[in-house]
Design a protein around this motif. Sequence first.
Motif, short mmCIF file in Angstrom:
data_model
loop_
_atom_site.label_atom_id
_atom_site.label_comp_id
_atom_site.label_asym_id
_atom_site.label_seq_id
_atom_site.Cartn_x
_atom_site.Cartn_y
_atom_site.Cartn_z
N ARG A 11 0.88 -1.32 0.09
CA ARG A 11 -0.02 0.00 -0.13
C ARG A 11 0.82 1.37 -0.05
O ARG A 11 0.31 2.34 -0.48
CB ARG A 11 -0.77 0.12 1.28
N PHE A 12 2.21 1.08 0.47
CA PHE A 12 2.81 2.32 0.55
C PHE A 12 4.02 2.38 -0.72
O PHE A 12 4.58 3.47 -0.83
CB PHE A 12 3.93 2.00 1.73
N LEU A 13 3.61 1.56 -1.63
CA LEU A 13 4.42 1.59 -2.83
C LEU A 13 3.62 2.03 -4.22
O LEU A 13 2.85 1.11 -4.63
CB LEU A 13 5.25 0.22 -3.19
N PRO A 14 3.96 3.17 -4.80
CA PRO A 14 3.30 3.34 -6.06
C PRO A 14 3.65 2.33 -7.16
O PRO A 14 4.73 2.01 -7.06
CB PRO A 14 4.06 4.66 -6.47
N GLY A 15 2.70 2.10 -7.89
CA GLY A 15 2.95 1.20 -8.96
C GLY A 15 2.14 -0.49 -8.82
O GLY A 15 1.63 -0.87 -9.51
N VAL A 16 2.32 -0.86 -7.39
CA VAL A 16 1.71 -2.04 -7.04
C VAL A 16 0.74 -1.99 -5.89
O VAL A 16 -0.12 -2.67 -5.74
CB VAL A 16 2.78 -3.22 -6.75
N ARG A 17 0.59 -0.55 -5.58
CA ARG A 17 -0.22 -0.33 -4.41
C ARG A 17 -1.83 -1.00 -4.73
O ARG A 17 -2.45 -1.27 -4.00
CB ARG A 17 -0.33 1.26 -4.19
N THR A 18 -2.41 -0.47 -5.75
CA THR A 18 -3.81 -0.81 -6.21
C THR A 18 -3.84 -2.47 -6.56
O THR A 18 -4.77 -3.09 -6.21
CB THR A 18 -4.20 0.06 -7.25
N LEU A 19 -2.95 -2.61 -7.55
CA LEU A 19 -3.23 -4.23 -8.06
C LEU A 19 -2.85 -5.26 -7.36
O LEU A 19 -3.05 -6.40 -7.60
CB LEU A 19 -2.30 -4.19 -9.38
N ILE A 20 -1.72 -5.02 -6.14
CA ILE A 20 -1.81 -6.06 -5.19
C ILE A 20 -3.01 -6.95 -4.69
O ILE A 20 -2.68 -8.25 -4.47
CB ILE A 20 -0.71 -5.64 -4.00
N SER A 21 -4.04 -6.22 -4.71
CA SER A 21 -5.22 -6.65 -4.23
C SER A 21 -5.54 -8.07 -5.03
O SER A 21 -6.02 -8.99 -4.35
CB SER A 21 -6.21 -5.78 -4.00
N ILE A 22 -5.15 -8.19 -6.34
CA ILE A 22 -5.91 -9.16 -7.30
C ILE A 22 -4.87 -10.30 -6.98
O ILE A 22 -5.64 -11.45 -6.69
CB ILE A 22 -5.41 -8.60 -8.70
N PRO A 23 -3.56 -10.39 -6.92
CA PRO A 23 -2.94 -11.68 -6.62
C PRO A 23 -3.38 -12.24 -5.10
O PRO A 23 -3.15 -13.37 -4.89
CB PRO A 23 -1.44 -11.28 -6.82
N CYS A 24 -3.46 -11.34 -4.28
CA CYS A 24 -3.82 -11.78 -3.20
C CYS A 24 -5.23 -12.45 -2.97
O CYS A 24 -5.26 -13.49 -2.25
CB CYS A 24 -4.17 -10.44 -2.18
N GLY A 25 -6.30 -12.09 -3.79
CA GLY A 25 -7.55 -12.81 -4.09
C GLY A 25 -6.99 -14.12 -4.97
O GLY A 25 -7.78 -15.18 -4.44
N MET A 26 -6.07 -14.18 -6.04
CA MET A 26 -5.81 -15.43 -6.76
C MET A 26 -5.25 -16.27 -5.55
O MET A 26 -5.63 -17.47 -5.92
CB MET A 26 -4.94 -15.06 -7.89
N ALA A 27 -4.36 -15.89 -4.68
CA ALA A 27 -3.65 -16.91 -3.92
C ALA A 27 -4.71 -17.49 -2.79
O ALA A 27 -4.33 -18.24 -1.87
CB ALA A 27 -2.53 -16.22 -3.35
N LYS A 28 -5.97 -16.85 -2.86
CA LYS A 28 -6.98 -17.24 -1.61
C LYS A 28 -6.32 -16.91 -0.34
O LYS A 28 -6.56 -17.64 0.45
CB LYS A 28 -7.48 -18.42 -1.85
N MET A 29 -5.89 -15.80 -0.17
CA MET A 29 -5.39 -15.24 1.10
C MET A 29 -6.60 -15.12 1.84
O MET A 29 -7.80 -14.66 1.59
CB MET A 29 -4.68 -14.16 1.00
N ASN A 30 -6.40 -15.38 3.26
CA ASN A 30 -7.54 -15.36 4.11
C ASN A 30 -8.23 -13.93 4.27
O ASN A 30 -7.44 -12.82 4.30
CB ASN A 30 -7.22 -15.68 5.61
N VAL A 31 -9.53 -13.61 3.95
CA VAL A 31 -10.05 -12.49 3.43
C VAL A 31 -10.19 -11.44 4.78
O VAL A 31 -9.76 -10.20 4.75
CB VAL A 31 -11.52 -12.55 3.01
N TRP A 32 -10.02 -11.98 5.82
CA TRP A 32 -10.13 -11.37 7.21
C TRP A 32 -8.60 -10.89 7.31
O TRP A 32 -8.37 -9.55 7.81
CB TRP A 32 -10.32 -12.14 8.45
N VAL A 33 -7.49 -11.44 7.27
CA VAL A 33 -6.27 -11.05 7.33
C VAL A 33 -5.92 -10.00 6.45
O VAL A 33 -5.33 -9.06 6.88
CB VAL A 33 -5.19 -12.29 7.20
N PHE A 34 -6.46 -10.30 5.02
CA PHE A 34 -6.07 -9.31 3.98
C PHE A 34 -6.72 -8.07 4.44
O PHE A 34 -6.39 -6.86 4.31
CB PHE A 34 -6.81 -9.94 2.83
N SER A 35 -8.18 -7.95 4.93
CA SER A 35 -8.96 -6.94 5.34
C SER A 35 -8.09 -6.00 6.69
O SER A 35 -8.05 -4.69 6.33
CB SER A 35 -10.35 -7.28 5.77
N ILE A 36 -7.53 -6.84 7.49
CA ILE A 36 -6.91 -6.05 8.59
C ILE A 36 -5.51 -5.46 8.20
O ILE A 36 -5.20 -4.50 8.49
CB ILE A 36 -6.80 -7.19 9.95
#
Length: 201
Positions: A105-130
């Motif tokens: 979130r603190f890095l320009p360029g990947v700040r927004t898009l990083i959410s997509i691979p987090c979802g693709m990796a099925k990262m725990n949604v609560w951990v992601f949200s926190i």
Amino acid sequence: MLEQFKELSYFGIMLALTFEFVPAELVLPLAGYWVYEGDMTLWGTVLAGTVGGTFGPLTLYAVGRYGGRPFILKFGKYFFINEEKLTKADEFFEKNGAMVAFTARFLPGVRTLISIPCGMAKMNVWVFSIYTFVAMLPITFIYVYLGFKLGENWKNVGELANQYILPAGIAVLVIFVAYKLITRKKKKTYREQHKTASKKH
């Protein structure tokens, strides 16, 4: 368009960031200007911006989790996402693991898009949200506060904010890691004491 969000007050800020009608780098400094004008409070605006800034990434997380890479490559152009940007986000996720939901979130360029691979990796949604919420809080504060301080010159916040965002990220990360280490040490001490007490009995 942004004036319509102003009419909805804090909910308008949250709504604009949730569905990313306009970039957060524009919404948040302007919201800071509204604080300067006396239409909203600083902390109310920061909270609304942080909540909206958490819901927004969750929509991209859902796209990654339920749509997958083929869907994103097919329809990503409508959201200004191309394969090169997605690959960059993928690589960053692979190198850094779950913590990217925070650090990126603190890095320009990947700040927004990083959410997509987090979802693709099925990262725990609560951990992601926190992680996302904890990261968005200082970022939102910086943009809103600078917009408030600059007043009518709120449009100049962008370049100024970049000087503070990365150091803020490092500071929050240090605090977060320190908290985790202290908590882990306390748990370990408790277990050892409990084990010792059990042996005595």
